[in-house]
Design a protein around this motif. Structure first.
Motif, mmCIF file in Angstrom:
data_model
loop_
_atom_site.group_PDB
_atom_site.id
_atom_site.type_symbol
_atom_site.label_atom_id
_atom_site.label_comp_id
_atom_site.label_asym_id
_atom_site.label_seq_id
_atom_site.Cartn_x
_atom_site.Cartn_y
_atom_site.Cartn_z
ATOM 1 N N ARG A 153 0.238 -1.075 0.067
ATOM 2 C CA ARG A 153 -0.222 -0.488 -0.093
ATOM 3 C C ARG A 153 0.981 1.320 -0.367
ATOM 4 O O ARG A 153 2.316 1.139 0.643
ATOM 5 N N ARG A 157 -2.182 4.587 -3.247
ATOM 6 C CA ARG A 157 -2.580 3.394 -3.946
ATOM 7 C C ARG A 157 -3.083 2.502 -2.282
ATOM 8 O O ARG A 157 -2.258 1.919 -1.460
ATOM 9 N N ARG A 158 -4.266 2.574 -2.394
ATOM 10 C CA ARG A 158 -4.628 2.040 -1.092
ATOM 11 C C ARG A 158 -5.468 0.718 -1.428
ATOM 12 O O ARG A 158 -5.675 0.147 -0.006
ATOM 13 N N GLU A 159 -6.190 0.782 -2.350
ATOM 14 C CA GLU A 159 -7.261 -0.698 -2.298
ATOM 15 C C GLU A 159 -6.945 -1.718 -2.844
ATOM 16 O O GLU A 159 -7.491 -3.289 -2.355
ATOM 17 N N GLN A 160 -4.942 -1.517 -3.713
ATOM 18 C CA GLN A 160 -4.417 -3.177 -3.495
ATOM 19 C C GLN A 160 -4.255 -4.227 -2.995
ATOM 20 O O GLN A 160 -5.000 -5.356 -2.802
ATOM 21 N N GLU A 162 -6.514 -4.576 -0.439
ATOM 22 C CA GLU A 162 -7.961 -5.134 -0.073
ATOM 23 C C GLU A 162 -7.920 -6.663 -1.370
ATOM 24 O O GLU A 162 -8.797 -7.024 -0.863
ATOM 25 N N TRP A 163 -8.306 -5.592 -2.569
ATOM 26 C CA TRP A 163 -8.814 -6.638 -2.888
ATOM 27 C C TRP A 163 -7.593 -8.322 -3.323
ATOM 28 O O TRP A 163 -8.141 -9.185 -3.907
#
Lengths: 231, 231
Positions: A153, A157-160, A162-163
């Protein structure tokens, strides 16, 4: 350069830095070896300046200088070695000095999570399209690999992460041990052992390495250990 | 201990060996640090004696001795760290000192084949059933990982490297670059760059590390380089 603390520099690394006329690197990394580069020409710059740094190193080498380009961790694992070899003309000689990569440093703090087969995946989609990272995470999950996530993170780039967690939960038990290490062997190390189901509750940033166990990973006396079939 | 040549020992590793009362390890590895273990109690033994060595180390530690157990490469990657943590009672403290693993050492000799995502798979089916190794090779092939093969072949295990090659040819072009390194950074290093289609023509044994490229791996000025999307 290894993880950062100078006690993890190899003798060879210290030797080549001492022999260099010029040292080129990302400024935070050059700072870690400040005491070794006194009286040398030092060229340091910020993130995303990798190509310019490589070009500068080549320019200095073409002037006859003995140049060291530093990377933290292992320069051959998401480091500067590849770009340098891509750009360096055949008249110049490049030697790669391996280092202790962040996966090894983080694993040693957590216990022994990588004692059997593992996969290393960077979640940064700056240089690799997300579709390919997605494919690799699915493959690593299918293969019951222990998985090391680099660059999980950043500010932008915050969501990678979580994915990635969502993808791996298709294949791995939510109780699978996960180790999260910040600044592994670089100053103030911080480590947490949690589970795949709960990992997103922890602080994760660009200085963090995340290690997700395989189906044989256990917690033993507070350490994260992947069993390898002894006994 | 890192790959073997003492110039790749970290300062920390030398320090803990020097502070130890007793050093325990596989005999070929102890031999690589003979000069550092003079005047110490040394317990060395052959292959497949891992559990006995760990038990001996624990016995010595229980007597109050400061014991170092050595592994070549990184002790946390197919090394002794996992077994020790599995067997050590909670009254004893274990510290893992990371090292430069064989993948890093071999990659640095070949160029920069591991500059992007990669998977590490041991072909030894002594401790891991072949069905699981087979599944992991298929997954690593599907994910277009660069792949590092540890323990590719031994006196008693001849065919696993042939099976691995056959599996990976289902996913990878026969022209995919392959690097074969014997004794990486340990005395007389020998390295060959070939292709997946032709790799079985080369000499491969238990001192060899094999690195198979991904679809972005190229030969540049004689070096094996995985492109990472710069430019």
């Amino acid at each position: 350069m290894g993880p950062g603390d100078q006690e993890f520099l190899a003798g060879k690394t210290i030797e080549v830095i001492k022999m260099a006329d010029a040292v080129v690197g990302y400024k935070s990394y050059v700072k870690l070896i400040e005491n070794l580069v006194e009286n040398k020409k030092v060229v340091s710059s910020g993130m995303k300046q990798e190509q310019k740094r490589a070009e500068k190193a080549i320019e200095l080498a073409n002037e006859g200088k003995n140049v060291v380009v530093v990377s933290s961790g292992d320069p051959g694992i998401y480091g500067m070695a590849g770009l340098l070899l891509e750009l360096t003309p055949p008249n110049l000689e490049v030697e790669i000095i391996p280092g202790i990569t962040a996966a090894s440093a983080a694993a040693s703090i957590l216990g022994a999570p990588l004692i059997n087969d593992f996969a290393v995946v960077s979640l940064s989609d700056l240089l690799t399209p997300w579709e390919l990272i997605n494919k690799r995470l699915n493959a690593a999950g299918q293969g019951d690999f222990a998985i090391v996530l680099y660059n999980p993170r950043s500010q932008g780039r915050r969501e990678q992460i979580e994915w990635a967690c969502e993808i791996l939960l298709k294949y791995k038990d939510p109780k699978t041990p996960v180790g999260i290490v910040r600044n592994a062997k670089r100053g103030e190390t911080k480590a947490v052992i949690t589970t795949l189901g709960k990992m997103l509750q922890e602080e994760i940033d660009m200085l963090t390495t995340v290690i997700i166990g395989n189906s044989d990973t256990r917690i033993i006396n507070g350490k994260m250990v992947t069993a390898r079939g002894y006994k």
